[in-house]
Design a protein around this motif. Structure first.
Motif, mmCIF file in Angstrom:
data_model
loop_
_atom_site.group_PDB
_atom_site.id
_atom_site.type_symbol
_atom_site.label_atom_id
_atom_site.label_comp_id
_atom_site.label_asym_id
_atom_site.label_seq_id
_atom_site.Cartn_x
_atom_site.Cartn_y
_atom_site.Cartn_z
ATOM 1 N N ASN A 111 31.043 25.672 31.780
ATOM 2 C CA ASN A 111 30.063 25.710 32.862
ATOM 3 C C ASN A 111 29.697 27.144 33.229
ATOM 4 O OD1 ASN A 111 29.879 22.937 33.035
ATOM 5 N ND2 ASN A 111 31.467 22.780 34.592
ATOM 6 N N ASN A 112 30.511 28.118 32.801
ATOM 7 C CA ASN A 112 30.161 29.514 33.046
ATOM 8 C C ASN A 112 28.907 29.912 32.264
ATOM 9 O OD1 ASN A 112 33.067 29.433 33.969
ATOM 10 N ND2 ASN A 112 32.487 31.527 34.511
ATOM 11 N N GLU A 113 28.591 29.201 31.191
ATOM 12 C CA GLU A 113 27.365 29.471 30.441
ATOM 13 C C GLU A 113 26.135 29.259 31.337
ATOM 14 O OE1 GLU A 113 25.178 28.226 26.256
ATOM 15 O OE2 GLU A 113 26.525 26.772 27.205
ATOM 16 N N ALA A 120 32.070 36.987 39.788
ATOM 17 C CA ALA A 120 32.606 37.715 38.633
ATOM 18 C C ALA A 120 33.848 37.084 38.021
ATOM 19 C CB ALA A 120 32.890 39.164 39.016
ATOM 20 N N ASP A 121 34.769 36.599 38.818
ATOM 21 C CA ASP A 121 36.035 36.105 38.276
ATOM 22 C C ASP A 121 36.182 34.586 38.399
ATOM 23 O OD1 ASP A 121 36.213 36.082 41.024
ATOM 24 O OD2 ASP A 121 38.260 36.880 41.105
ATOM 25 N N LEU A 122 35.086 33.897 38.636
ATOM 26 C CA LEU A 122 35.169 32.439 38.777
ATOM 27 C C LEU A 122 35.261 31.759 37.423
ATOM 28 C CD1 LEU A 122 32.570 31.546 41.558
ATOM 29 C CD2 LEU A 122 35.063 31.630 41.736
ATOM 30 N N ASP A 123 36.073 30.731 37.353
ATOM 31 C CA ASP A 123 36.127 29.859 36.176
ATOM 32 C C ASP A 123 35.536 28.531 36.623
ATOM 33 O OD1 ASP A 123 36.629 28.209 34.040
ATOM 34 O OD2 ASP A 123 38.800 28.546 34.018
ATOM 35 N N LEU A 124 34.331 28.239 36.137
ATOM 36 C CA LEU A 124 33.634 27.029 36.567
ATOM 37 C C LEU A 124 34.036 25.798 35.778
ATOM 38 C CD1 LEU A 124 30.062 28.500 37.173
ATOM 39 C CD2 LEU A 124 31.990 28.320 38.751
ATOM 40 N N LEU A 150 26.084 29.610 34.646
ATOM 41 C CA LEU A 150 26.051 30.739 35.566
ATOM 42 C C LEU A 150 25.495 31.977 34.868
ATOM 43 C CD1 LEU A 150 26.656 32.160 38.232
ATOM 44 C CD2 LEU A 150 29.032 32.444 37.428
ATOM 45 N N GLU A 151 25.905 32.233 33.647
ATOM 46 C CA GLU A 151 25.432 33.425 32.942
ATOM 47 C C GLU A 151 23.921 33.383 32.721
ATOM 48 O OE1 GLU A 151 25.036 37.031 31.566
ATOM 49 O OE2 GLU A 151 26.883 36.281 32.469
ATOM 50 N N ILE A 152 23.372 32.228 32.371
ATOM 51 C CA ILE A 152 21.918 32.176 32.170
ATOM 52 C C ILE A 152 21.198 32.267 33.522
ATOM 53 C CG2 ILE A 152 21.482 29.686 32.125
ATOM 54 C CD1 ILE A 152 19.940 32.312 29.782
ATOM 55 N N ALA A 153 21.805 31.787 34.583
ATOM 56 C CA ALA A 153 21.210 31.964 35.918
ATOM 57 C C ALA A 153 21.149 33.452 36.263
ATOM 58 C CB ALA A 153 22.012 31.202 36.969
ATOM 59 N N LEU A 154 22.216 34.190 35.979
ATOM 60 C CA LEU A 154 22.219 35.635 36.227
ATOM 61 C C LEU A 154 21.205 36.337 35.338
ATOM 62 C CD1 LEU A 154 26.078 36.206 36.575
ATOM 63 C CD2 LEU A 154 24.387 35.983 38.418
ATOM 64 N N LYS A 155 21.102 35.913 34.086
ATOM 65 C CA LYS A 155 20.094 36.482 33.185
ATOM 66 C C LYS A 155 18.683 36.181 33.692
ATOM 67 C CE LYS A 155 22.633 36.567 28.837
ATOM 68 N NZ LYS A 155 22.671 36.087 27.440
ATOM 69 N N TRP A 197 28.171 26.225 40.498
ATOM 70 C CA TRP A 197 27.630 25.585 39.292
ATOM 71 C C TRP A 197 26.307 24.889 39.598
ATOM 72 C CZ3 TRP A 197 27.111 20.264 38.149
ATOM 73 C CH2 TRP A 197 26.781 19.970 36.823
ATOM 74 N N SER A 198 26.262 24.143 40.680
ATOM 75 C CA SER A 198 25.046 23.436 41.068
ATOM 76 C C SER A 198 23.908 24.420 41.369
ATOM 77 C CB SER A 198 25.335 22.557 42.290
ATOM 78 O OG SER A 198 24.180 21.878 42.697
ATOM 79 N N ALA A 199 24.216 25.494 42.082
ATOM 80 C CA ALA A 199 23.194 26.494 42.402
ATOM 81 C C ALA A 199 22.732 27.234 41.155
ATOM 82 C CB ALA A 199 23.732 27.475 43.439
#
Length: 148
Positions: A65-67, A54-58, A69-74, A24-26
């Motif tokens: 908090n997965n939002e 892929a299967d982490l629940d943050l 991660l998703e924008i970081a991947l985007k 999450w921090s990264a």
């Protein structure tokens, strides 16, 4: 979450750690960096990062908090494909125009009177695209970016 600059190596290690707090921090580190060299070093690692997360629940109480991660991947996918990074702003409700302005990514042209619900007129510091931004708050502040 502090705004200290991070290296591509430390971000990669944290993103691949499977430790939800470190991931999450990264992810926030990727979202916040204005150092394109960091993004250049990370995007070739995108398949590895996606496999490891892929299967982490943050977690997250009011917002997932997965939002983040998703924008970081985007952001990393964007870096691979090119174009201006401002195209990501309408896709993530936590892009605060004030923080983007502090980093030089956006110029705030005007604002409404300060309040919980206010508006901004902004210009991307890279490509000049303008945006109308609405700030809202429901337990935590969020922003709606509309290209203008």
């Amino acid at each position: 979450m502090d705004d200290a600059p991070e290296t591509a190596g430390s971000l990669l290690a944290d993103l691949c750690s499977r430790d939800t707090q470190r991931v999450w921090s990264a992810a926030w580190g990727v979202v916040r960096t204005e150092d394109e060299g960091v993004l250049d070093a990370l995007w070739p690692q995108l398949p590895r990062i996606e496999r490891r997360t892929a299967d982490l629940d943050l977690g997250g109480g009011l917002a997932s908090n997965n939002e983040v991660l998703e924008i970081a991947l985007k952001t990393l996918r964007w870096r691979q494909g090119g174009g201006c990074r401002c195209t990501l702003w309408p896709q993530f409700s936590r892009y605060d125009p004030n923080k983007l302005a502090e980093r030089g990514a956006v110029q705030i042209l005007s604002t409404s009177e300060p309040d919980y619900e206010m508006t901004y007129e902004c210009r991307c510091g890279r490509c000049g695209q303008t945006f109308h931004v609405e700030q809202r708050e429901y337990h935590l502040p969020w922003w709606k970016w509309v290209p203008g």
